[in-house]
Write a protein that holds these residues in place. Structure first.
Motif, PDB file in Angstrom:
ATOM      1  N   TYR A  25      -6.729   6.273  10.890  1.00 18.61           N
ATOM      2  CA  TYR A  25      -6.550   5.276   9.823  1.00 18.61           C
ATOM      3  C   TYR A  25      -7.089   3.916  10.229  1.00 18.61           C
ATOM      4  CZ  TYR A  25      -3.562   8.581   7.328  1.00 18.61           C
ATOM      5  OH  TYR A  25      -3.088   9.664   6.652  1.00 18.61           O
ATOM      6  N   MET A  44       0.823  -1.199   0.000  1.00 17.76           N
ATOM      7  CA  MET A  44       0.000   0.000   0.000  1.00 17.76           C
ATOM      8  C   MET A  44       0.864   1.259   0.000  1.00 17.76           C
ATOM      9  SD  MET A  44      -3.026  -0.932  -0.342  1.00 17.76           S
ATOM     10  CE  MET A  44      -3.774   0.683  -0.130  1.00 17.76           C
ATOM     11  N   ARG A  84     -14.172   7.094   6.519  1.00 13.64           N
ATOM     12  CA  ARG A  84     -15.357   6.669   5.774  1.00 13.64           C
ATOM     13  C   ARG A  84     -16.500   7.667   5.893  1.00 13.64           C
ATOM     14  NH1 ARG A  84     -15.895   0.053   6.253  1.00 13.64           N
ATOM     15  NH2 ARG A  84     -13.666  -0.413   5.997  1.00 13.64           N
ATOM     16  N   SER A  86      -9.997   1.887   8.232  1.00 17.07           N
ATOM     17  CA  SER A  86      -9.676   0.595   7.630  1.00 17.07           C
ATOM     18  C   SER A  86     -10.692  -0.468   8.008  1.00 17.07           C
ATOM     19  CB  SER A  86      -8.277   0.153   8.064  1.00 17.07           C
ATOM     20  OG  SER A  86      -7.303   1.063   7.622  1.00 17.07           O
ATOM     21  N   ASN A  87     -11.075  -0.495   9.281  1.00 14.50           N
ATOM     22  CA  ASN A  87     -12.033  -1.495   9.757  1.00 14.50           C
ATOM     23  C   ASN A  87     -12.665  -1.010  11.054  1.00 14.50           C
ATOM     24  OD1 ASN A  87     -13.348  -3.802  10.840  1.00 14.50           O
ATOM     25  ND2 ASN A  87     -11.984  -5.143   9.660  1.00 14.50           N
ATOM     26  N   GLY A 110      -9.732   4.558   5.044  1.00 12.34           N
ATOM     27  CA  GLY A 110      -8.582   3.765   5.436  1.00 12.34           C
ATOM     28  C   GLY A 110      -7.241   4.240   4.960  1.00 12.34           C
ATOM     29  N   SER A 111      -7.181   5.035   3.891  1.00 12.88           N
ATOM     30  CA  SER A 111      -5.877   5.469   3.386  1.00 12.88           C
ATOM     31  C   SER A 111      -5.975   6.868   2.784  1.00 12.88           C
ATOM     32  CB  SER A 111      -5.338   4.494   2.337  1.00 12.88           C
ATOM     33  OG  SER A 111      -6.166   4.493   1.192  1.00 12.88           O
ATOM     34  N   ASN A 148      -8.471   7.219  -0.421  1.00 10.97           N
ATOM     35  CA  ASN A 148      -9.438   6.187  -0.776  1.00 10.97           C
ATOM     36  C   ASN A 148     -10.831   6.614  -0.346  1.00 10.97           C
ATOM     37  OD1 ASN A 148     -10.853   3.867  -1.330  1.00 10.97           O
ATOM     38  ND2 ASN A 148      -9.632   2.532  -0.012  1.00 10.97           N
TER      39      ASN A 148
END
Length: 327
Positions: free
Chosen positions: A195, A1, A60, A199-200, A267-268, A263
């Protein structure tokens, strides 16, 4: 990544150079110092707001109220200096940052606390904050004679001049903010949590990441950055019109952030990518202006750029994922 992010950032640099070459070939005036200086005056506002937008998108989320927050912050600073002409400059700018922080915090409370979807909250803020802007100024604009000379000086001069090209103070302020944001995101626990959350979210919760506090923080930080951008807006343009200040900035900022490699699924994202994305849009905007192309075409260009960037980003990541699975 990391290699992918570096590839995207290098690609943005190539696009900046390509855009400058094409613009220079079509219109040689593009390479005049005053023309290039316009790019360095256009980009700082986008960079400051884009840093906050990047943090939001990494988690997000989305914030489409940034333009209205910039407008109301600029008006707040302008009205303050109109009422108190001899007020110290740092205090006036600080009040603008505080105004943005309050609005961003309201977004954060509704999103993190009440758990209303970000697009709903910030879309409401887009209209509500613009309405509040008209209410507090009663529809009157702030004219240039009320703006302190010290504030306009930030855009008219700078610490560095090379071959007639001036690196303005507003650009230096934006870069200083970018460096501070990069340090925060990479070197602090709170920054890394942003981050992890993007990501999750579920894994972040299980790892002990304070999800609500982190979510609230990114919107509050974005509001504060919009407050700073409001002061820089007043410095750059010298007037604040309630109907146009910050209007449409949300689209341009999102375009710059996406172009910079953030993104859209979270996450990025990187501060360097945001800076490069803003410089690319500044180059395109200035090239279109020098070529005498209508401003409405700029909006079409930004929309196309967003779509192309998302398609390229998605396709590249799918190809990368297939290579990793094959390995």
């Amino acid at each position: 990544m990391k290699r992918f992010a570096a590839f995207r950032e290098l690609g943005t640099v190539v696009l900046i150079v390509l855009a400058m070459v094409v613009a220079g070939i079509r219109e040689p005036r593009f390479f005049k110092p005053e023309s290039l200086s316009n790019i360095l005056l256009y980009a700082p506002l986008l960079i400051v707001v884009g840093i906050g937008q990047m943090m939001v998108i990494v988690t997000r989320g989305i914030d489409v109220s940034v333009g209205s927050m910039v407008g109301i912050s600029a008006m707040t600073v302008g009205m303050l200096f109109k009422a108190q002409p001899h007020m110290p400059l740092p205090l006036g700018v600080g009040v603008g940052i505080l105004a943005g922080l309050l609005l961003g915090s309201l977004n954060g409370v509704l999103i993190a606390g009440v758990r209303i979807p970000p697009i709903i909250v910030t879309l409401g803020g887009l209209s509500a904050y613009r309405g509040l802007l008209f209410f507090i100024c009663q529809g009157h604009q702030i004219d240039a004679n009320f703006v302190p000379d010290g504030l306009t000086y930030w855009s008219q001069a700078g610490p560095i001049t090379i071959a007639g090209l001036t690196i303005s103070w507003v650009f230096c302020i934006a870069i200083a903010g970018a460096l501070a944001a990069a340090w925060f995101l990479q070197r602090t626990r709170a920054g890394r949590d942003i981050y992890v959350l993007g990501s999750n979210p579920e894994a972040a919760r299980l790892r002990g990441v304070p999800v609500r506090r982190t979510t609230f923080s990114v919107y509050a930080i974005t509001g504060a950055l919009c407050g700073l951008a409001g002061a820089l807006y007043l410095s750059r343009y010298g007037v604040v019109n309630p109907g146009s200040a910050g209007k449409g900035m949300e689209l341009v900022v999102i375009a710059a952030v996406v172009i910079g490699g953030t993104n859209v699924a979270g996450g990025s994202g990187s501060v360097l990518g945001v800076v490069l994305g803003c410089l690319l849009l500044g180059t395109i905007s200035n090239a279109l202006a020098v070529a005498g192309i209508d401003e409405n075409w700029q909006q079409l260009t930004y929309g196309i750029i967003i779509l192309v960037a998302v398609v390229v980003d998605t396709a590249t990541k799918r190809a990368l994922a297939k290579r990793l699975e094959a390995a």
